[in-house]
Design a protein around this motif. Structure first.
Motif, PDB file in Angstrom:
ATOM      1  N   ALA A 173      91.041  12.772  14.713  1.00 52.58           N
ATOM      2  CA  ALA A 173      92.415  12.310  14.344  1.00 52.58           C
ATOM      3  C   ALA A 173      92.682  11.828  15.851  1.00 52.58           C
ATOM      4  CB  ALA A 173      93.437  13.311  13.818  1.00 52.58           C
ATOM      5  N   LEU A 174      92.890  12.622  17.417  1.00 53.42           N
ATOM      6  CA  LEU A 174      93.431  12.277  18.098  1.00 53.42           C
ATOM      7  C   LEU A 174      93.392  11.093  18.961  1.00 53.42           C
ATOM      8  CD1 LEU A 174      95.399  13.533  19.993  1.00 53.42           C
ATOM      9  CD2 LEU A 174      93.937  14.493  21.602  1.00 53.42           C
ATOM     10  N   PHE A 175      91.453  10.812  18.826  1.00 53.76           N
ATOM     11  CA  PHE A 175      90.796   9.881  20.467  1.00 53.76           C
ATOM     12  C   PHE A 175      90.667   8.973  19.473  1.00 53.76           C
ATOM     13  CE2 PHE A 175      89.844  13.864  22.058  1.00 53.76           C
ATOM     14  CZ  PHE A 175      90.358  13.843  23.184  1.00 53.76           C
ATOM     15  N   ASP A 176      91.085   7.660  20.400  1.00 49.41           N
ATOM     16  CA  ASP A 176      90.945   5.774  19.856  1.00 49.41           C
ATOM     17  C   ASP A 176      89.385   5.264  20.074  1.00 49.41           C
ATOM     18  OD1 ASP A 176      93.120   5.494  19.829  1.00 49.41           O
ATOM     19  OD2 ASP A 176      93.365   6.082  21.375  1.00 49.41           O
ATOM     20  N   LEU A 227      76.403  11.939  12.465  1.00 51.42           N
ATOM     21  CA  LEU A 227      76.636  12.298  10.885  1.00 51.42           C
ATOM     22  C   LEU A 227      78.342  12.890  10.951  1.00 51.42           C
ATOM     23  CD1 LEU A 227      73.446  14.002   9.489  1.00 51.42           C
ATOM     24  CD2 LEU A 227      74.440  11.691   8.872  1.00 51.42           C
ATOM     25  N   ALA A 228      78.449  14.046  11.583  1.00 50.79           N
ATOM     26  CA  ALA A 228      79.913  14.228  11.533  1.00 50.79           C
ATOM     27  C   ALA A 228      80.902  13.091  11.541  1.00 50.79           C
ATOM     28  CB  ALA A 228      80.128  15.927  12.042  1.00 50.79           C
ATOM     29  N   GLU A 232      84.167  12.259   8.958  1.00 50.51           N
ATOM     30  CA  GLU A 232      85.268  11.959   9.216  1.00 50.51           C
ATOM     31  C   GLU A 232      86.033  10.633   9.672  1.00 50.51           C
ATOM     32  OE1 GLU A 232      87.939  14.886   9.761  1.00 50.51           O
ATOM     33  OE2 GLU A 232      86.191  16.026   8.843  1.00 50.51           O
ATOM     34  N   MET A 233      85.414  10.275   9.609  1.00 45.68           N
ATOM     35  CA  MET A 233      86.044   8.608  10.122  1.00 45.68           C
ATOM     36  C   MET A 233      86.449   8.016   8.679  1.00 45.68           C
ATOM     37  SD  MET A 233      84.142   6.791  13.859  1.00 45.68           S
ATOM     38  CE  MET A 233      84.066   8.174  14.587  1.00 45.68           C
ATOM     39  N   LYS A 234      85.095   8.488   8.139  1.00 50.92           N
ATOM     40  CA  LYS A 234      85.479   7.581   6.068  1.00 50.92           C
ATOM     41  C   LYS A 234      87.058   8.718   5.527  1.00 50.92           C
ATOM     42  CE  LYS A 234      81.381   6.597   5.196  1.00 50.92           C
ATOM     43  NZ  LYS A 234      79.462   7.315   5.639  1.00 50.92           N
ATOM     44  N   PHE A 261      88.325   3.997  11.863  1.00 49.16           N
ATOM     45  CA  PHE A 261      86.289   4.097  12.587  1.00 49.16           C
ATOM     46  C   PHE A 261      87.238   3.892  13.807  1.00 49.16           C
ATOM     47  CE2 PHE A 261      87.646   3.441   8.130  1.00 49.16           C
ATOM     48  CZ  PHE A 261      86.110   4.065   7.519  1.00 49.16           C
ATOM     49  N   LEU A 262      86.604   5.249  15.047  1.00 49.80           N
ATOM     50  CA  LEU A 262      86.564   4.856  16.066  1.00 49.80           C
ATOM     51  C   LEU A 262      85.580   3.425  16.530  1.00 49.80           C
ATOM     52  CD1 LEU A 262      88.032   8.038  16.453  1.00 49.80           C
ATOM     53  CD2 LEU A 262      89.134   6.401  16.397  1.00 49.80           C
TER      54      LEU A 262
END
Ligand code: PLP
Length: 221
Positions: A94-97, A109-110, A114-116, A121-122
């Motif tokens: 949520a925070l980082f790029d 996996l985690a 989360e990205m999905k 999609f960082l």
């Protein structure tokens, strides 16, 4: 001019000089200002000096530093450069790029999940333990190819490799090794080099250098 804007200016000049000296394009070398354990006033000075790319080691501290500033500066780029626990993956995405410290399958996996969920999609780096140090995070060089395949299967967007060389060895050896591993695995980006050795890292091919004390001075303990 404040001390921090002065430091940034000198650093940019050094980066430019080094790029020129090694026939590299200065635009492909990114300066990540490492703001971990620095007071917000100093971060603000760097922002006032026009800097927008920052690195943090811990998710919790990164929120304390950046949650509000993120809203004020819409062109900020934040890199996570410290170890990430899987139970913090949600907050990190949520925070980082950019996540620079992908180093184990459970984390892949985690992050992928989360990205999905967040549809964020960082770009990520794989951290490589180039010195095979027992206590240090990072994928061992031998298992890197399999780990890269695993990341691809999970649709994680790996753009490059990152390393932190052993303190008691010449860093240039590790930078050259990381570059070779990146080449073998088809990656373009190399995050390597800190305050004391960023010039060597640029000579060898760094596209991201991570400089903390060289910009902000000593960290709070
Ligand atoms: C703290 C840190 C840096 C910055 O180190 P300095 O010596 O202050 O430039 C760079 N990379 C990582 C991974 C760090 O944890």
């Amino acid at each position: 001019m404040t001390q921090i804007s002065e430091n940034l200016k000198i650093l940019r000049q050094k980066i430019e000089k080094q790029a020129l000296g090694y026939a590299r394009k200065v635009e492909e070398i990114n300066l990540v200002a490492v703001s971990k354990r620095q007071p917000v006033e100093k971060i603000q000075e760097a922002l006032n000096a026009g800097h927008r790319l920052f690195g943090e080691s811990r998710v919790q501290e990164a929120y304390e530093h950046w949650q509000d500033l993120r809203v004020q500066y819409n062109n900020l780029k934040l890199h996570l450069i410290g170890p990430l626990q899987t139970n913090k993956a949600k907050e990190a995405v949520a925070l980082f790029d950019v996540i620079e410290t992908v180093d184990r399958e459970k984390l892949v996996l985690a992050l992928s999940l989360e990205m999905k969920k967040q549809e964020r999609f960082l770009p990520c780096f794989i951290q490589v333990n180039t010195g095979d140090e027992e206590q240090k995070a990072g994928v061992s060089p031998e298992t890197l190819p399999d780990f890269v395949t695993f990341c691809q299967e999970q649709n994680l967007n790996i753009v490059g490799l990152m390393c932190i060389p052993p303190v008691d060895e010449p860093p240039a050896l590790h930078f050259a090794f990381l570059k070779k591993l990146a080449h073998q695995n088809g990656f373009k980006e190399l995050s390597m080099g800190m305050s004391s050795d960023f010039e060597q890292a640029i000579a060898i091919g760094a596209t991201y250098v991570r400089v903390g004390t060289g910009i902000f001075g000593n960290r709070e303990s």
